[in-house]
Scaffold this active site. Structure first.
Site, mmCIF file in Angstrom:
data_model
loop_
_atom_site.group_PDB
_atom_site.id
_atom_site.type_symbol
_atom_site.label_atom_id
_atom_site.label_comp_id
_atom_site.label_asym_id
_atom_site.label_seq_id
_atom_site.Cartn_x
_atom_site.Cartn_y
_atom_site.Cartn_z
ATOM 1 N N SER A 124 0.824 -1.206 0.000
ATOM 2 C CA SER A 124 0.000 0.000 0.000
ATOM 3 C C SER A 124 0.853 1.250 0.000
ATOM 4 O O SER A 124 1.955 1.275 0.562
ATOM 5 C CB SER A 124 -0.877 -0.018 1.264
ATOM 6 O OG SER A 124 -1.431 1.242 1.507
ATOM 7 N N TYR A 149 -2.602 0.225 10.084
ATOM 8 C CA TYR A 149 -2.725 -0.474 8.799
ATOM 9 C C TYR A 149 -1.462 -0.267 7.972
ATOM 10 O O TYR A 149 -0.840 -1.227 7.495
ATOM 11 C CB TYR A 149 -3.940 0.035 8.037
ATOM 12 C CG TYR A 149 -3.939 -0.370 6.577
ATOM 13 C CD1 TYR A 149 -4.189 -1.684 6.205
ATOM 14 C CD2 TYR A 149 -3.668 0.559 5.570
ATOM 15 C CE1 TYR A 149 -4.170 -2.073 4.869
ATOM 16 C CE2 TYR A 149 -3.661 0.185 4.236
ATOM 17 C CZ TYR A 149 -3.905 -1.124 3.896
ATOM 18 O OH TYR A 149 -3.875 -1.497 2.575
ATOM 19 N N LYS A 153 1.586 -3.038 6.794
ATOM 20 C CA LYS A 153 2.076 -3.263 5.433
ATOM 21 C C LYS A 153 3.585 -3.023 5.366
ATOM 22 O O LYS A 153 4.315 -3.774 4.698
ATOM 23 C CB LYS A 153 1.343 -2.347 4.444
ATOM 24 C CG LYS A 153 -0.125 -2.684 4.252
ATOM 25 C CD LYS A 153 -0.324 -4.034 3.565
ATOM 26 C CE LYS A 153 -1.766 -4.285 3.172
ATOM 27 N NZ LYS A 153 -1.970 -5.591 2.529
#
Length: 336
Positions: A124, A149, A153
């Site tokens: 991402s 989040y 990643k």
């Protein structure tokens, strides 16, 4: 090519499976269905004439993964499985690290045991944090992430990079997505989040179709042309094609390969609201709200490297992204 697709029933995974079948590949799907529905399988079959092999299970279950690898002669893995809501990740960090980081480590162990050393990882643009300079290149600094989040990643990227440094016969491809939107142009497949959508486009679509009263626009005081956040929105079909391009170009080449997948230009939240209103033929009601924690002002990609090395370039416009989303949502007002 036979490819294990983790999270293949989800939004990006399902569209990628359609494109893989069209390209002559054989996806084998593993998904725990925490954010997906089995109806996706019949939609894939209706579009392609083939229903992929599907196993319901969790990538954190190593014995389960080992049994799937033992059953099939798998050549590569596309790893989508993961929790993906920025706001939720801030309040549930342990769940995000367990699912996204621990799950990826279990998968890598299972792959190594099976002798499968080619993986395309669904990363991402959040790994770049709040960028000092846009457009963002693959060499831009990573790690100063603004939410759990993005940090999860970034951690998986670090784990896979260290794996390659230790075992240089792996082909590891990190695909850093910007903002996936849109739906299959047939209107039969699209994004179907469980509960309240965390991302802009499905929320706009649910407002437009009457499921929600109005859109909340978080922050109108960013240093951007209209004060709302600017993002690089990329059509999910372009994104799906990017995975196939990566598998074909570098999936069988040992190395650590990193690519941005975006369009190379940014659109503001209000620009997307206006474009969606044009697609559905009516204005989308919205209200301005305070900024959300973890959000950044602007973020868009330099896509030169993917174009040069993968022969991939996003071709679908914002008008197509919004029209395809509306086609999906209006044909499937309650999702799958």
């Amino acid at each position: 090519m036979r490819v294990l697709v983790t999270g293949g029933m989800g939004y990006i995974g399902s569209h990628t499976c359609v494109q893989m079948i069209e390209a002559g590949m054989e996806p084998i799907i593993v998904d725990n269905l925490c954010n997906a529905k089995t109806e996706v399988l019949s939609r894939i079959e209706a579009l392609t004439g083939k229903q992929p092999t599907f196993y319901q299970g969790d990538i954190r279950d190593e014995a389960f993964l080992n049994s799937v690898f033992a059953e099939h002669d798998i050549q590569a893995v596309i790893h989508f499985a993961g929790l993906k809501a920025v706001g939720e990740s801030v309040v549930k960090p342990l769940e995000y690290y367990d699912n996204n980081v621990n799950g990826s480590l279990v998968l890598a162990r299972s792959m190594r045991k099976a002798g499968v050393k080619s993986i395309v990882f669904s990363s991402s643009a959040t790994v770049y944090g709040d960028p000092e300079i846009v457009p963002i290149t693959e060499d831009s600094p990573t790690g100063a992430t603004t939410n759990s989040y993005g940090r999860s990643k970034y951690m998986v990227e670090a784990c896979l990079s260290d794996l390659f440094n230790a075992e240089s016969d792996w082909s590891i491809t990190l695909l850093r997505y910007f903002n996936p939107v849109g739906a299959h142009p047939s209107g039969t497949m699209g994004e179907d989040p469980q509960g309240i959508p965390n991302n802009l486009m499905p929320f706009i679509a649910q407002v437009a179709v009457g499921r929600r009263e109005k859109l909340s626009v978080f922050g109108n005081d960013y240093p951007t042309p209209d004060g709302t956040g600017v993002r690089d929105y990329v059509h999910v079909m372009d994104l799906a094609d990017g995975h196939i391009a990566a598998l074909k170009a570098v999936g069988q080449k040992a190395g650590l390969h990193t690519y941005n997948l975006g369009t190379g230009k940014g659109s503001s939240v209000l620009e997307m609201v206006e474009a969606f209103g044009a697609a559905c033929g009516k204005p989308v009601p919205y209200e301005l709200c305070p900024r959300r924690p973890g959000d950044i002002a602007e973020c868009w990609a330099s896509t030169d490297k993917a174009e040069r090395e993968l022969g991939w370039k996003a071709t679908r416009s914002v008008a197509e992204m919004t029209a395809d989303t509306w086609n999906w949502q209006s044909n499937n007002p309650q999702g799958y």
